[in-house]
Design a protein around this motif. Structure first.
Motif, PDB file in Angstrom:
ATOM      1  N   VAL A 371       0.852  -1.190   0.000  1.00 42.15           N
ATOM      2  CA  VAL A 371       0.000   0.000   0.000  1.00 42.15           C
ATOM      3  C   VAL A 371       0.890   1.244   0.000  1.00 42.15           C
ATOM      4  CG1 VAL A 371      -1.734   1.329   1.254  1.00 42.15           C
ATOM      5  CG2 VAL A 371      -1.901  -1.178   1.151  1.00 42.15           C
ATOM      6  N   ALA A 372       0.820   2.007  -1.109  1.00 40.24           N
ATOM      7  CA  ALA A 372       1.612   3.233  -1.213  1.00 40.24           C
ATOM      8  C   ALA A 372       0.808   4.466  -0.839  1.00 40.24           C
ATOM      9  CB  ALA A 372       2.149   3.386  -2.628  1.00 40.24           C
ATOM     10  N   GLY A 373      -0.530   4.379  -0.915  1.00 42.83           N
ATOM     11  CA  GLY A 373      -1.382   5.518  -0.589  1.00 42.83           C
ATOM     12  C   GLY A 373      -2.831   5.180  -0.820  1.00 42.83           C
ATOM     13  N   PHE A 374      -3.653   6.246  -0.937  1.00 42.25           N
ATOM     14  CA  PHE A 374      -5.095   6.033  -0.953  1.00 42.25           C
ATOM     15  C   PHE A 374      -5.769   6.997  -1.934  1.00 42.25           C
ATOM     16  CE2 PHE A 374      -3.187   5.403   3.181  1.00 42.25           C
ATOM     17  CZ  PHE A 374      -3.519   4.088   3.487  1.00 42.25           C
ATOM     18  N   GLU A 375      -6.942   6.579  -2.408  1.00 42.95           N
ATOM     19  CA  GLU A 375      -7.810   7.418  -3.233  1.00 42.95           C
ATOM     20  C   GLU A 375      -9.185   7.440  -2.581  1.00 42.95           C
ATOM     21  OE1 GLU A 375      -9.103   7.877  -7.939  1.00 42.95           O
ATOM     22  OE2 GLU A 375      -8.390   5.941  -7.179  1.00 42.95           O
ATOM     23  N   TYR A 376      -9.843   8.615  -2.598  1.00 47.30           N
ATOM     24  CA  TYR A 376     -11.109   8.741  -1.860  1.00 47.30           C
ATOM     25  C   TYR A 376     -12.049   9.685  -2.582  1.00 47.30           C
ATOM     26  CZ  TYR A 376      -8.548  12.890  -0.397  1.00 47.30           C
ATOM     27  OH  TYR A 376      -7.829  14.056  -0.398  1.00 47.30           O
ATOM     28  N   SER A 377     -13.344   9.553  -2.324  1.00 43.22           N
ATOM     29  CA  SER A 377     -14.333  10.432  -2.953  1.00 43.22           C
ATOM     30  C   SER A 377     -15.676  10.288  -2.250  1.00 43.22           C
ATOM     31  CB  SER A 377     -14.496  10.095  -4.437  1.00 43.22           C
ATOM     32  OG  SER A 377     -15.531  10.858  -5.014  1.00 43.22           O
ATOM     33  N   TRP A 378     -16.432  11.409  -2.185  1.00 39.33           N
ATOM     34  CA  TRP A 378     -17.805  11.376  -1.673  1.00 39.33           C
ATOM     35  C   TRP A 378     -18.785  10.917  -2.757  1.00 39.33           C
ATOM     36  CZ3 TRP A 378     -18.780  11.630   3.300  1.00 39.33           C
ATOM     37  CH2 TRP A 378     -17.942  12.360   4.165  1.00 39.33           C
ATOM     38  N   GLY A 425     -22.688  16.962   0.184  1.00 42.33           N
ATOM     39  CA  GLY A 425     -24.143  16.964   0.230  1.00 42.33           C
ATOM     40  C   GLY A 425     -24.611  16.807   1.652  1.00 42.33           C
ATOM     41  N   SER A 426     -25.920  16.750   1.843  1.00 40.61           N
ATOM     42  CA  SER A 426     -26.496  16.548   3.169  1.00 40.61           C
ATOM     43  C   SER A 426     -27.291  15.252   3.183  1.00 40.61           C
ATOM     44  CB  SER A 426     -27.387  17.731   3.559  1.00 40.61           C
ATOM     45  OG  SER A 426     -28.412  17.924   2.597  1.00 40.61           O
ATOM     46  N   GLY A 427     -27.668  14.812   4.391  1.00 40.24           N
ATOM     47  CA  GLY A 427     -28.330  13.517   4.527  1.00 40.24           C
ATOM     48  C   GLY A 427     -27.303  12.406   4.540  1.00 40.24           C
ATOM     49  N   PRO A 428     -27.691  11.190   4.193  1.00 45.42           N
ATOM     50  CA  PRO A 428     -26.732  10.075   4.159  1.00 45.42           C
ATOM     51  C   PRO A 428     -25.653  10.327   3.107  1.00 45.42           C
ATOM     52  CG  PRO A 428     -28.995   9.259   4.126  1.00 45.42           C
ATOM     53  CD  PRO A 428     -29.076  10.743   3.900  1.00 45.42           C
ATOM     54  N   GLN A 429     -24.401  10.272   3.514  1.00 47.44           N
ATOM     55  CA  GLN A 429     -23.271  10.491   2.601  1.00 47.44           C
ATOM     56  C   GLN A 429     -22.294   9.330   2.733  1.00 47.44           C
ATOM     57  OE1 GLN A 429     -22.985  13.455   0.436  1.00 47.44           O
ATOM     58  NE2 GLN A 429     -25.138  13.276   1.053  1.00 47.44           N
ATOM     59  N   ARG A 430     -21.741   8.907   1.567  1.00 44.24           N
ATOM     60  CA  ARG A 430     -20.857   7.745   1.554  1.00 44.24           C
ATOM     61  C   ARG A 430     -19.462   8.178   1.094  1.00 44.24           C
ATOM     62  NH1 ARG A 430     -23.586   2.727   0.736  1.00 44.24           N
ATOM     63  NH2 ARG A 430     -22.055   2.119  -0.839  1.00 44.24           N
ATOM     64  N   LEU A 431     -18.474   7.992   1.955  1.00 42.94           N
ATOM     65  CA  LEU A 431     -17.079   8.249   1.604  1.00 42.94           C
ATOM     66  C   LEU A 431     -16.474   6.919   1.157  1.00 42.94           C
ATOM     67  CD1 LEU A 431     -14.615  10.141   1.488  1.00 42.94           C
ATOM     68  CD2 LEU A 431     -14.125   9.477   3.863  1.00 42.94           C
ATOM     69  N   THR A 432     -16.031   6.866  -0.109  1.00 35.36           N
ATOM     70  CA  THR A 432     -15.463   5.640  -0.669  1.00 35.36           C
ATOM     71  C   THR A 432     -13.944   5.783  -0.711  1.00 35.36           C
ATOM     72  OG1 THR A 432     -17.439   5.335  -2.018  1.00 35.36           O
ATOM     73  CG2 THR A 432     -15.497   4.056  -2.618  1.00 35.36           C
ATOM     74  N   VAL A 433     -13.241   4.771  -0.217  1.00 38.13           N
ATOM     75  CA  VAL A 433     -11.773   4.815  -0.129  1.00 38.13           C
ATOM     76  C   VAL A 433     -11.209   3.502  -0.658  1.00 38.13           C
ATOM     77  CG1 VAL A 433      -9.788   5.160   1.408  1.00 38.13           C
ATOM     78  CG2 VAL A 433     -11.992   6.239   1.948  1.00 38.13           C
ATOM     79  N   ARG A 434     -10.098   3.605  -1.388  1.00 38.97           N
ATOM     80  CA  ARG A 434      -9.382   2.390  -1.794  1.00 38.97           C
ATOM     81  C   ARG A 434      -7.881   2.651  -1.721  1.00 38.97           C
ATOM     82  NH1 ARG A 434     -11.670   2.473  -7.946  1.00 38.97           N
ATOM     83  NH2 ARG A 434     -10.572   4.299  -8.747  1.00 38.97           N
ATOM     84  N   ALA A 435      -7.132   1.584  -1.553  1.00 39.91           N
ATOM     85  CA  ALA A 435      -5.672   1.681  -1.484  1.00 39.91           C
ATOM     86  C   ALA A 435      -5.080   1.606  -2.892  1.00 39.91           C
ATOM     87  CB  ALA A 435      -5.110   0.553  -0.621  1.00 39.91           C
ATOM     88  N   ALA A 442      -5.363  -0.795  -7.818  1.00 37.48           N
ATOM     89  CA  ALA A 442      -6.269  -0.339  -6.769  1.00 37.48           C
ATOM     90  C   ALA A 442      -6.877  -1.529  -6.030  1.00 37.48           C
ATOM     91  CB  ALA A 442      -7.373   0.523  -7.351  1.00 37.48           C
ATOM     92  N   SER A 443      -7.093  -1.331  -4.743  1.00 36.49           N
ATOM     93  CA  SER A 443      -7.697  -2.375  -3.915  1.00 36.49           C
ATOM     94  C   SER A 443      -9.211  -2.382  -4.086  1.00 36.49           C
ATOM     95  CB  SER A 443      -7.362  -2.117  -2.453  1.00 36.49           C
ATOM     96  OG  SER A 443      -8.112  -0.991  -1.970  1.00 36.49           O
TER      97      SER A 443
END
Length: 645
Positions: A371-378, A425-435, A442-443
């Motif tokens: 694992v060298a790092g991470f990528e993420y997004s809402w 955004g507001s309400g339920p929000q999902r943060l997606t992350v992968r290595a 990508a993981s």
């Protein structure tokens, strides 16, 4: 003569042309056999006519005079002039070979056409290579012969077009970088004085030559690519993931007709095992462009280091092999990361995030060195990778996976990274992350879900209902619970983002003139001193295609207002795009229309006092200077109260 040779050269030689010209088609015509081509060559090698430096003949009876081929058929061998004097002539032709420097010469031919012959049962003609000359020699200054190149001794068609194979002389001249080559055409010595072997050659055909040649293709060693990255020989060799099967090579060829017909070959082998060298081929490449070899599935083994090199061919010749390039194939996905937050609890049905505060998230590789790092997004993660065919030669270009937005390197291989993020955004929000590993693999995804209370700023219009052509003033205010707002980011329609500094209470204003007949849209979000960035909110207004009507006493709200005997003013404004409005025609209910002039701003105001209560409809048309009215009317309805309030 264009490519190959002149389109039609009559052949009366009973033997077929020798050498490369023998590949040309022989077609029978009414006058004999014709050497012809269906068109220009489309693949190497090529035929080209070299320019003539001189074409002329000598005369033994006038040994100090040189004769140039003009518009008269010229002699070869023994002949008699009108006075009966015996003469002997030889023909000399010199060609410029400078256009073929640096090219590979395969062969070539010289062509002459007999116009007449003293005796068609006899023919003996030789072609010699001599020392090169710059002008037609005389009989006494004839250049020294170097070697006999070819001869024609056969009879048959007569007179005929004759072809001599001079490939050996052309190859030798090219190999020695001689820019000129001179040929002597003569009757053999034993027959040269015999008039029965003499003939006349056609002045129009003169003496022609073709050269069969090829420009050698080359590989650009600075334009070799593997998996979207430039070739390298430096250790440690780059780790390349899913794009490693794409190898691209830029080749060049000086011959126009070969520039879209290059063959590309790539030799690949595991380092330390050159015996396992395998060559892969791709056809129909273009010169100056990245020509692609796609390695078959299963060719590369995960974890193996490879060497490769390339060459290109044009159907006749191959370039030298390029320099060697190296890479390590990495097809292993890194393990899935874990995600924790110090202030944004996971949503499990009740927990909410704090309002107006960015979330602090920690991603961990859990000690896995890959694992060298991470990528993420809402908003979810798409296909991993940072590759596109955007190079100047059409090559695949891949960037460092951590050059993309929303990526972060781990503090150590397999370590952690902490980021501060505001929800989008507001309400339920999902943060997606992968290595991510260093090869861009990508993981699997880890999803961290939270519940975010509304934090978008509020937008209100401060100067009344929007009117086309006039200024609109918007006020921005923080959502309740969002504190410390210092500025707003604003986008009008599809323009560039602007900023407005907030006042101490967090408000700010945005002014613009309504110029779009269809209306406008404004997007805005707030920024707080603690780093929180709110979600975007959108204000929009659509302009209807009729004149505007506004009244404070009798608004069109549906609620009773004003009253019988209570005067009210009504202001008319131009319909969207109505730059030529000079007046308005209006009528209350079924009354006769009345016209009122517009002022310099395109507006007009009238005063009206109702005599009855209840619903009333005011019909308004915009009028042009020529008296015509616009297509759409505004039917402005309102309700008059029964009595004065």
């Amino acid at each position: 003569m264009d490519r190959y040779q002149e389109d039609q050269i009559t052949v009366r030689n009973v033997r077929p042309p020798r050498g490369p010209v023998g590949a040309l088609a022989l077609l029978l015509t009414a006058t004999g056999l014709v050497v012809t081509t269906a068109g220009a060559a489309t693949a190497a090698p090529h035929y080209e006519r070299p320019p003539s430096v001189q074409v002329g003949w000598t005369d033994s009876a006038t040994p100090d005079k040189a004769y140039q081929v003009g518009e008269t058929h010229f002699p070869l061998g023994a002949w008699q002039d009108e006075s009966g004097q015996a003469r002997v002539s030889r023909v000399y032709a010199t060609f410029d070979l400078s256009a073929f420097e640096g090219k590979k010469v395969y062969g070539g031919s010289v062509f002459i056409q007999e116009q007449s012959a003293a005796d068609c049962t006899k023919r003996a003609i030789e072609i010699w290579r001599t020392k090169p000359v710059g002008a037609t020699p005389t009989w006494n200054t004839a250049p020294a012969p170097l070697s006999k190149i070819d001869e024609v001794l056969t009879t048959g068609f007569c007179p005929a077009s004759l072809t001599f194979d001079v490939g050996a002389a052309l190859r030798d001249a090219a190999a020695n970088r001689q820019r000129r080559v001179t040929f002597e055409i003569r009757v053999p010595a034993q027959h040269e004085a015999d008039p029965s072997y003499g003939r006349r050659l056609n002045w129009y055909r003169s003496v022609l030559a073709t050269v069969q040649y090829n420009s050698l293709p080359t590989v650009d060693n600075a334009r070799l690519y593997n998996g979207g990255f430039p070739c390298t020989q430096l250790k440690p060799y780059p780790r390349i993931g899913g794009t490693a099967h794409v190898i691209q090579v830029v080749g060049n060829d000086a011959d126009d007709s070969d520039q879209r017909a290059l063959r590309t070959e790539v030799a690949l082998w595991p380092t330390g095992d050159s015996a396992a060298r395998t060559v892969f081929t791709s056809e129909h490449g273009s010169a100056g462009r990245a020509n692609t070899i796609r390695l078959p599935e299963g060719t590369l083994v995960d974890g193996q280091t490879y060497a490769w090199q390339a060459r290109v061919g044009d159907g006749a010749d191959l370039s030298a092999w390029s320099k060697k390039c190296y890479f390590r194939y990495d097809a292993t996905r890194p393990p899935t990361p874990t995600v924790t937050s110090s202030n944004y609890p996971r949503w499990e049905g009740s927990a909410q995030t704090p309002k107006g505060v960015p979330g602090i998230f920690t991603f961990s590789g859990n000690g896995k060195k890959d694992v060298a790092g991470f990528e993420y997004s809402w908003s979810g993660l798409g296909v991993p990778g940072v590759c596109e065919y955007s190079g100047d030669a059409g090559q695949l270009v891949c960037r460092d996976p951590f050059s993309r937005p929303n990526t972060v390197r781990a503090d150590t291989p397999g370590g952690t990274a902490t980021v501060s993020l505001s929800p989008t955004g507001s309400g339920p929000q999902r943060l997606t992350v992968r290595a991510l590993d260093s090869a861009g693999n990508a993981s699997a995804e880890h999803v961290y879900e939270v519940f975010v209370p509304s934090a978008e700023p509020e937008v209100t219009v401060e100067n009344g209902p929007p009117v086309w052509g006039q200024e609109i003033l918007l006020r921005f205010r923080p959502r309740d619970g969002v504190t410390g707002v210092v500025e707003y980011e604003v986008v009008l329609d599809s323009g560039e983002a602007e900023t407005r500094t907030a006042e101490e209470d967090g408000t700010a204003y945005f002014r613009f003139t309504a110029t779009d007949v269809d209306g406008h849209q404004v997007k805005v979000r707030s920024r707080s001193g603690n780093g929180f960035v709110s979600p975007w909110t959108t204000w929009s207004h659509v302009f209807l295609p009729w004149p505007g009507v506004r009244s404070e006493v009798y608004p069109s709200t549906g609620e009773p207002s004003g009253g019988v005997g209570v005067p009210g003013s009504f202001t008319f404004s131009r319909p969207p795009g109505g730059t030529d409005v000079t007046a308005y025609r209006y009528a209350f209910d079924d009354a006769e229309p009345t016209e009122v002039a517009a002022d310099a701003n395109g507006e007009a105001t009238i005063t009206w006092t109702p005599s009855t209560s209840g619903w009333c409809t005011l019909t308004v048309y915009a009028v042009r200077a020529d008296g015509s009215q616009y297509d759409y009317a505004n039917w402005y309805s309102f309700q008059v109260a029964e009595s004065t309030p």
